[in-house]
Design a protein around this motif. Sequence first.
Motif, PDB file in Angstrom:
ATOM      1  N   THR A   1      44.024  19.917  17.647  1.00 38.36           N
ATOM      2  CA  THR A   1      43.302  21.179  17.795  1.00 38.36           C
ATOM      3  C   THR A   1      44.043  22.123  18.738  1.00 38.36           C
ATOM      4  N   ASP A   2      44.855  21.572  19.630  1.00 37.93           N
ATOM      5  CA  ASP A   2      45.636  22.365  20.590  1.00 37.93           C
ATOM      6  C   ASP A   2      46.934  22.823  19.909  1.00 37.93           C
ATOM      7  N   VAL A   3      47.071  24.133  19.710  1.00 41.40           N
ATOM      8  CA  VAL A   3      48.240  24.662  18.989  1.00 41.40           C
ATOM      9  C   VAL A   3      49.502  24.647  19.831  1.00 41.40           C
ATOM     10  N   THR A   4      49.375  24.398  21.133  1.00 42.23           N
ATOM     11  CA  THR A   4      50.568  24.455  21.990  1.00 42.23           C
ATOM     12  C   THR A   4      51.572  23.365  21.652  1.00 42.23           C
ATOM     13  N   ALA A   5      51.097  22.210  21.159  1.00 36.79           N
ATOM     14  CA  ALA A   5      52.032  21.139  20.812  1.00 36.79           C
ATOM     15  C   ALA A   5      52.964  21.581  19.694  1.00 36.79           C
ATOM     16  N   GLY A   6      52.417  22.239  18.662  1.00 40.01           N
ATOM     17  CA  GLY A   6      53.247  22.724  17.571  1.00 40.01           C
ATOM     18  C   GLY A   6      54.210  23.808  18.028  1.00 40.01           C
ATOM     19  N   ALA A   7      53.754  24.710  18.901  1.00 38.38           N
ATOM     20  CA  ALA A   7      54.629  25.759  19.418  1.00 38.38           C
ATOM     21  C   ALA A   7      55.757  25.161  20.259  1.00 38.38           C
ATOM     22  N   ASN A   8      55.445  24.080  20.967  1.00 39.67           N
ATOM     23  CA  ASN A   8      56.469  23.414  21.762  1.00 39.67           C
ATOM     24  C   ASN A   8      57.534  22.788  20.869  1.00 39.67           C
ATOM     25  N   VAL A   9      57.110  22.209  19.742  1.00 37.94           N
ATOM     26  CA  VAL A   9      58.068  21.653  18.784  1.00 37.94           C
ATOM     27  C   VAL A   9      58.975  22.761  18.245  1.00 37.94           C
TER      28      VAL A   9
ATOM     29  N   LEU B   1      62.566  30.760  14.459  1.00 39.75           N
ATOM     30  CA  LEU B   1      61.726  29.675  14.976  1.00 39.75           C
ATOM     31  C   LEU B   1      61.087  30.048  16.305  1.00 39.75           C
ATOM     32  N   ALA B   2      61.843  30.722  17.169  1.00 41.51           N
ATOM     33  CA  ALA B   2      61.292  31.144  18.454  1.00 41.51           C
ATOM     34  C   ALA B   2      60.149  32.131  18.247  1.00 41.51           C
ATOM     35  N   ARG B   3      60.333  33.061  17.335  1.00 38.55           N
ATOM     36  CA  ARG B   3      59.278  34.044  17.063  1.00 38.55           C
ATOM     37  C   ARG B   3      58.061  33.394  16.420  1.00 38.55           C
ATOM     38  N   SER B   4      58.290  32.427  15.546  1.00 38.39           N
ATOM     39  CA  SER B   4      57.168  31.708  14.940  1.00 38.39           C
ATOM     40  C   SER B   4      56.397  30.926  15.992  1.00 38.39           C
ATOM     41  N   GLY B   5      57.113  30.348  16.935  1.00 36.83           N
ATOM     42  CA  GLY B   5      56.464  29.637  18.024  1.00 36.83           C
ATOM     43  C   GLY B   5      55.619  30.558  18.877  1.00 36.83           C
ATOM     44  N   LEU B   6      56.130  31.756  19.149  1.00 35.15           N
ATOM     45  CA  LEU B   6      55.365  32.730  19.934  1.00 35.15           C
ATOM     46  C   LEU B   6      54.106  33.162  19.183  1.00 35.15           C
ATOM     47  N   ALA B   7      54.227  33.331  17.875  1.00 38.69           N
ATOM     48  CA  ALA B   7      53.064  33.717  17.075  1.00 38.69           C
ATOM     49  C   ALA B   7      52.009  32.617  17.084  1.00 38.69           C
ATOM     50  N   ARG B   8      52.443  31.372  16.972  1.00 39.11           N
ATOM     51  CA  ARG B   8      51.494  30.259  17.003  1.00 39.11           C
ATOM     52  C   ARG B   8      50.842  30.160  18.375  1.00 39.11           C
ATOM     53  N   LEU B   9      51.629  30.331  19.413  1.00 37.90           N
ATOM     54  CA  LEU B   9      51.103  30.228  20.773  1.00 37.90           C
ATOM     55  C   LEU B   9      50.057  31.302  21.048  1.00 37.90           C
ATOM     56  N   ALA B  10      50.211  32.469  20.435  1.00 36.82           N
ATOM     57  CA  ALA B  10      49.262  33.566  20.661  1.00 36.82           C
ATOM     58  C   ALA B  10      47.864  33.224  20.179  1.00 36.82           C
ATOM     59  N   ALA B  11      47.756  32.238  19.269  1.00 35.14           N
ATOM     60  CA  ALA B  11      46.455  31.869  18.717  1.00 35.14           C
ATOM     61  C   ALA B  11      45.728  30.838  19.576  1.00 35.14           C
ATOM     62  N   GLY B  12      46.346  30.380  20.646  1.00 35.13           N
ATOM     63  CA  GLY B  12      45.738  29.342  21.473  1.00 35.13           C
ATOM     64  C   GLY B  12      45.674  29.745  22.931  1.00 35.13           C
ATOM     65  N   PRO B  13      45.471  28.763  23.797  1.00 32.85           N
ATOM     66  CA  PRO B  13      45.413  29.055  25.239  1.00 32.85           C
ATOM     67  C   PRO B  13      46.760  29.524  25.768  1.00 32.85           C
ATOM     68  N   GLN B  14      46.731  30.315  26.814  1.00 36.11           N
ATOM     69  CA  GLN B  14      47.952  30.828  27.406  1.00 36.11           C
ATOM     70  C   GLN B  14      48.704  29.711  28.143  1.00 36.11           C
TER      71      GLN B  14
END
Length: 413
Positions: free
Chosen positions: A193-201, A221-234
């Motif tokens: 449920t925590d999207v940060t793990a995927g953004a970290n990958v 990939l970096a931009r995709s990670g930032l987009a995913r991170l924006a949907a979760g906790p800071q």
Amino acid sequence: MRRAIRFPEVVEAHRMRIFETFAVHFKQAAKEVARLDGNASLASVYVARSTWDRWMAGDIKGLPRPATCRVLEHLFGEPADQLFGSLEPEVATTAPMAGDDSSSPHLAAMESFRLADRQLGGGHVYRSVVHYLNTVVAPALFGAADRDEDSETAFGAAVVLTEMAAWMAHDAGRDDLASGHFNRARRLSQSLTDVTAGANVMAGMSHLALQTSQVDAAADLARSGLARLAAGPQVPTLKARLHAMEARALAQLNAESEAQRALDCAREALALARTAPPSRWVAPFDEAALASEAASVLLDLGALKAAAKEAEHALALRDASRVRSRAFGQVTLARALLAQGRPDAACSVSMELLNASQSVTSLRLSHQLDALQADFDPYRQVREVRDLLSRMTATAQHRRLLLGSLALPEGPQ
């Protein structure tokens, strides 16, 4: 005869349950004891993996040799007869509350593997991580619900350790294995449920793409990670790392203003790190790491003095225990100094690098040292450079033998 002894419990309390982590600390303790006792022979005391396995299983007949006991007592602060004595019955304690993963063995294993990887390199630790994934984490993924465990913790550990295995495989020169591990980690992260793990990958995949000259993919990939991170906790540290990866890709694409802008975003994000709680699924990324990445960005952009300043800042923030991290920073600093026409200063940095990194098994570092050696070649007429080149040639031969002895097996892991 096997019996319950205190040694495994003490090791766990000191977060040394991984053999490679224990070996690093034991080696340091042996050196300290040799100095304290004035007995140089104590510095060479070591514990074999087979011995370690017996101790952890309680398969002992008596105390280890006196020299080994002396080092263990210094390391753990307890007499050897207590370390290897019978384990007293535990006093009943209150069971942890549901969802409390502070005592999770997976989290402790993650920290132990990180420590060993930083000091020894991926070649030493990769097999242990894969073994832990296969024998401990994998069964937990299927059995968490049956044992009323927190499945989020089990899946999160699987993501982090699989991503860690990917980097270790790359560090050992097996990018085919690294790619497979990264893809597996990304798929596993979709179960959280925590999207940060995927953004970290994705941050790790972006970094790998940089290392393998897939610059456009690294930026995406970096931009995709930032987009995913924006949907979760800071998570400021992860946001900073993703912006840093984007900056490195843009610098290699000669997009100077965009690279500088991404680097500024990384600095702004990291400045907020103290105000946000850390995420257990995010790889550490601190001021020293950002300074190291900034040095690479600025070097690619040709800002040589600024690159050297950032590299020096990174080295000032990293203590001697972070051997591999310091080695990469020293390579960047030496390259920046050479590009400024300062071979003497670059020689000094490089000699320190060679002395400190002899035990690091990293093919990535070996490749960077080979490139650095080529950068020094035009200055061969300088006596200090000739001496350094001779030393680098001998070190390269030793490193090839060391890496060859730790070659990873072919095929999927």
